[in-house]
Write a protein that holds these residues in place. Sequence first.
Motif, PDB file in Angstrom:
ATOM      1  N   LEU A 188      -0.051  -0.593 -10.362  1.00  0.00           N
ATOM      2  CA  LEU A 188       0.771  -1.596 -11.135  1.00  0.00           C
ATOM      3  C   LEU A 188       2.427  -1.510 -10.171  1.00  0.00           C
ATOM      4  N   TYR A 189       2.729  -0.332  -9.894  1.00  0.00           N
ATOM      5  CA  TYR A 189       4.001  -0.159  -9.465  1.00  0.00           C
ATOM      6  C   TYR A 189       4.293   0.045  -7.987  1.00  0.00           C
ATOM      7  N   ASP A 190       3.126  -0.220  -7.289  1.00  0.00           N
ATOM      8  CA  ASP A 190       2.721  -0.243  -5.773  1.00  0.00           C
ATOM      9  C   ASP A 190       3.371   1.071  -5.193  1.00  0.00           C
ATOM     10  N   SER A 191       2.710   2.229  -5.731  1.00  0.00           N
ATOM     11  CA  SER A 191       3.140   3.456  -5.064  1.00  0.00           C
ATOM     12  C   SER A 191       2.358   3.583  -3.759  1.00  0.00           C
ATOM     13  N   HIS A 192       3.384   4.257  -2.983  1.00  0.00           N
ATOM     14  CA  HIS A 192       2.483   4.537  -1.502  1.00  0.00           C
ATOM     15  C   HIS A 192       1.453   5.090  -1.783  1.00  0.00           C
ATOM     16  N   TYR A 193       0.307   4.986  -1.050  1.00  0.00           N
ATOM     17  CA  TYR A 193      -0.997   5.449  -1.175  1.00  0.00           C
ATOM     18  C   TYR A 193      -0.814   7.321  -0.896  1.00  0.00           C
ATOM     19  N   ALA A 194      -0.361   7.580  -0.108  1.00  0.00           N
ATOM     20  CA  ALA A 194      -0.082   8.855   0.337  1.00  0.00           C
ATOM     21  C   ALA A 194       0.683   9.832  -0.926  1.00  0.00           C
ATOM     22  N   VAL A 213      -9.203   9.422   1.541  1.00  0.00           N
ATOM     23  CA  VAL A 213      -8.648   8.094   1.219  1.00  0.00           C
ATOM     24  C   VAL A 213      -7.556   7.512   2.198  1.00  0.00           C
ATOM     25  N   MET A 214      -7.349   6.388   2.426  1.00  0.00           N
ATOM     26  CA  MET A 214      -6.087   5.927   3.294  1.00  0.00           C
ATOM     27  C   MET A 214      -5.452   4.934   2.911  1.00  0.00           C
ATOM     28  N   SER A 215      -5.790   4.589   1.585  1.00  0.00           N
ATOM     29  CA  SER A 215      -5.071   3.229   0.766  1.00  0.00           C
ATOM     30  C   SER A 215      -5.245   3.428  -0.470  1.00  0.00           C
ATOM     31  N   LEU A 216      -4.364   2.652  -1.402  1.00  0.00           N
ATOM     32  CA  LEU A 216      -4.555   2.644  -2.884  1.00  0.00           C
ATOM     33  C   LEU A 216      -6.060   1.969  -3.215  1.00  0.00           C
ATOM     34  N   VAL A 275       8.140  -4.285   6.756  1.00  0.00           N
ATOM     35  CA  VAL A 275       7.996  -3.338   5.755  1.00  0.00           C
ATOM     36  C   VAL A 275       6.738  -2.612   5.971  1.00  0.00           C
ATOM     37  N   LYS A 276       6.786  -1.419   6.585  1.00  0.00           N
ATOM     38  CA  LYS A 276       5.600  -0.849   6.992  1.00  0.00           C
ATOM     39  C   LYS A 276       4.430  -0.650   5.990  1.00  0.00           C
ATOM     40  N   LYS A 277       4.575  -0.622   4.905  1.00  0.00           N
ATOM     41  CA  LYS A 277       3.694  -0.480   3.810  1.00  0.00           C
ATOM     42  C   LYS A 277       2.555  -1.881   3.626  1.00  0.00           C
ATOM     43  N   ASP A 278       3.199  -2.771   4.189  1.00  0.00           N
ATOM     44  CA  ASP A 278       2.705  -4.070   4.200  1.00  0.00           C
ATOM     45  C   ASP A 278       1.726  -4.343   5.257  1.00  0.00           C
ATOM     46  N   TYR A 279       1.321  -3.168   6.186  1.00  0.00           N
ATOM     47  CA  TYR A 279       0.651  -3.336   7.198  1.00  0.00           C
ATOM     48  C   TYR A 279      -0.384  -2.267   7.058  1.00  0.00           C
ATOM     49  N   PRO A 280      -1.724  -2.567   7.560  1.00  0.00           N
ATOM     50  CA  PRO A 280      -2.730  -1.469   7.763  1.00  0.00           C
ATOM     51  C   PRO A 280      -2.323  -0.390   8.714  1.00  0.00           C
ATOM     52  N   ILE A 281      -2.851   0.753   8.527  1.00  0.00           N
ATOM     53  CA  ILE A 281      -2.309   1.747   9.203  1.00  0.00           C
ATOM     54  C   ILE A 281      -2.871   1.417  10.772  1.00  0.00           C
ATOM     55  N   GLY A 282      -1.905   1.770  11.772  1.00  0.00           N
ATOM     56  CA  GLY A 282      -2.358   1.502  13.182  1.00  0.00           C
ATOM     57  C   GLY A 282      -1.831  -0.030  13.604  1.00  0.00           C
ATOM     58  N   ILE A 283      -1.412  -0.994  12.700  1.00  0.00           N
ATOM     59  CA  ILE A 283      -1.413  -2.281  12.986  1.00  0.00           C
ATOM     60  C   ILE A 283       0.096  -2.535  12.749  1.00  0.00           C
ATOM     61  N   SER A 284       0.940  -3.421  13.544  1.00  0.00           N
ATOM     62  CA  SER A 284       2.163  -3.503  13.468  1.00  0.00           C
ATOM     63  C   SER A 284       2.479  -4.869  14.090  1.00  0.00           C
ATOM     64  N   GLY A 331       3.790 -19.180  14.785  1.00  0.00           N
ATOM     65  CA  GLY A 331       2.639 -19.454  13.753  1.00  0.00           C
ATOM     66  C   GLY A 331       1.581 -18.310  13.956  1.00  0.00           C
ATOM     67  N   VAL A 332       1.841 -17.294  14.238  1.00  0.00           N
ATOM     68  CA  VAL A 332       0.682 -16.343  14.599  1.00  0.00           C
ATOM     69  C   VAL A 332       0.794 -15.089  13.455  1.00  0.00           C
ATOM     70  N   HIS A 333      -0.360 -14.833  12.842  1.00  0.00           N
ATOM     71  CA  HIS A 333      -0.364 -13.867  11.952  1.00  0.00           C
ATOM     72  C   HIS A 333       0.008 -12.516  12.467  1.00  0.00           C
ATOM     73  N   ASP A 334       0.965 -11.758  11.713  1.00  0.00           N
ATOM     74  CA  ASP A 334       1.534 -10.685  12.119  1.00  0.00           C
ATOM     75  C   ASP A 334       0.848  -9.416  11.685  1.00  0.00           C
ATOM     76  N   GLY A 335      -0.129  -9.512  11.020  1.00  0.00           N
ATOM     77  CA  GLY A 335      -1.327  -8.265  10.818  1.00  0.00           C
ATOM     78  C   GLY A 335      -0.833  -7.882   9.518  1.00  0.00           C
ATOM     79  N   ARG A 336       0.073  -8.214   8.503  1.00  0.00           N
ATOM     80  CA  ARG A 336       0.147  -7.789   7.230  1.00  0.00           C
ATOM     81  C   ARG A 336      -1.088  -8.053   6.527  1.00  0.00           C
ATOM     82  N   LYS A 337      -1.126  -7.161   5.444  1.00  0.00           N
ATOM     83  CA  LYS A 337      -2.139  -7.241   4.456  1.00  0.00           C
ATOM     84  C   LYS A 337      -2.094  -8.283   3.624  1.00  0.00           C
ATOM     85  N   GLU A 338      -3.565  -8.567   3.107  1.00  0.00           N
ATOM     86  CA  GLU A 338      -3.473  -9.872   2.347  1.00  0.00           C
ATOM     87  C   GLU A 338      -2.759  -9.506   1.025  1.00  0.00           C
TER      88      GLU A 338
END
Length: 534
Positions: free
Chosen positions: A272-278, A303-306, A364-373, A439-446
């Motif tokens: 609910l409060y978007d805590s970092h998965y780690a 695990v590697m994500s919420l 914002v690093k947490k908006d991207y999957p691990i290994g994607i930038s 207009g290119v997707h930058d890899g961020r999470k849905e």
Amino acid sequence: MAGDKKTLDFRNKYILAPMVRVGTLPMRLLALDYGADLVYTEEIIDFKIINAKRVENELLGTVDFLLSDETVVFRTCSKEKSKVVFQMGTADAQRSLLAAKKIENYVAAVDVNMGCPKEFSIKGGMGSALLKKPEKVQEILTTLVNNLSVPVTCKIRVLNDLQETLNLVKLIESTGVSAIAVHARTQHERPRHANRNDFIREIAKTVSIPVIANGGSKGLRSVKDIEQFCQDCGVTSAMIARAAQWNCSIFRKDGPLKISDVARDYIKYAVLYDSHYANTKYCVLQILREDMDMKEGQETLAVMSLEEICHVWGLDSFYKETMKTRRKRSHNLSISKENDDEPCIKQQKTEDGKTLVQMLIRYVKKDYPIGISPKMKLFEWITKKRLKPPHYLTVERPRDRCFHSVLTVGDTKYSTPYWEKSKQLAEQNAAVSCLLALGVHDGRKEGTGGDAKALAGKWQEMLNNDKDLRENVGIETLLTSGTESGKTHKNGNVMQEGESNGKDKKDITKTEVEKKEESFSNEDSCQIQNLSER
């Protein structure tokens, strides 16, 4: 200030103790749900909160204090405002006041950590290092008490000698603090050593302010145990650390819950409060301390994500519904922001004739999957198009050693108005700005990047309405580029991400960097500084 002073009664209170990594918003709210009367934040160093920017997080309904790279230093919400005590690590009176002033309107009280025995605190003159500096203790506490609108407390460890300890607490009381929490072990003692409950009894007899007993977790499992601990120490309030870390439902008057139920309740707040998965993973593993042989325990280790944590604990539906609600809210907020305060995009010609596009957006690093930038995504796109490699012109600001980057792709430059604490973050910012423009997707999470979508929409609108802008930035040319552009590369090779030709590399002198500072120093500004290569 005395007339405006808020009060908080620290008597007859069962309190969640300050704990690094554990005492973040999800655990604090969970403790309050289970019956804790007050909750302390984890220790936050004065420098961090001073350097943090306050942000009203409409998406989560929180007030956030963020570093330049969007790292959350302190996150709070209205639900805990009258119950949360902000614990600060400090070694300087004026610095502690500057830090406390930033958060005093969002907390119930401020506490000074004078008990942490960790090396990093002691080397900085903080924590238990202050116990040997009574003049410094008096200066810090008096400064805070006289200048804050909320109560001030402190948490100490005892000294080897009882009388020296009593002298110290009498000095502390004289500063006007509202309460004192006592961990009845010395700086060099650890949990395996017995808590000196007799010291707490003598302290409670010596001072008139509330004394909060701490250090008894080894024998605490329920509210009845806490009551007995208070009786043994001759006080009415207790602060619970490790026992609450292992099972936060220790505060329940009806008795503690099963570990699996506590873990699920905690995970829900983390989502609910978007805590970092780690950090969420760490806390869950602490809860499972004696039950790691559970199926969920072993699976949590990997695990590697919420989302993965929720899957392990059977909370898939909760996670999906929360993300769906958040996406909808993010969309509505983006529309509202677009109508009320249009996303900030600036463009202008630089001295070398190229167009500079600056977008008010951050990586914002947490908006991207691990290994994607964004840099990686841009490099992949440019490689596929066989374009000239991207060139990052990154400069360092001497005043605070922060970085800003301008990225050149084709005949257009891209940047943001922000200075970051690392070269890598600055270049990621520029890459995000470029990808949005292309207009290119930058890899961020849905489900993330509501502002990015609004900016992309505004940029497309600008391009549609301005033929000259389309021609200046050359978007269409880049998007339709193919193998022909590959002829510009020797042997068809594309240089690695961030690499530039030696002849393009320029040294930026300190004077030139300082000339750029004024335009970019205000993070809320959308001014554009000419950063063309010279």
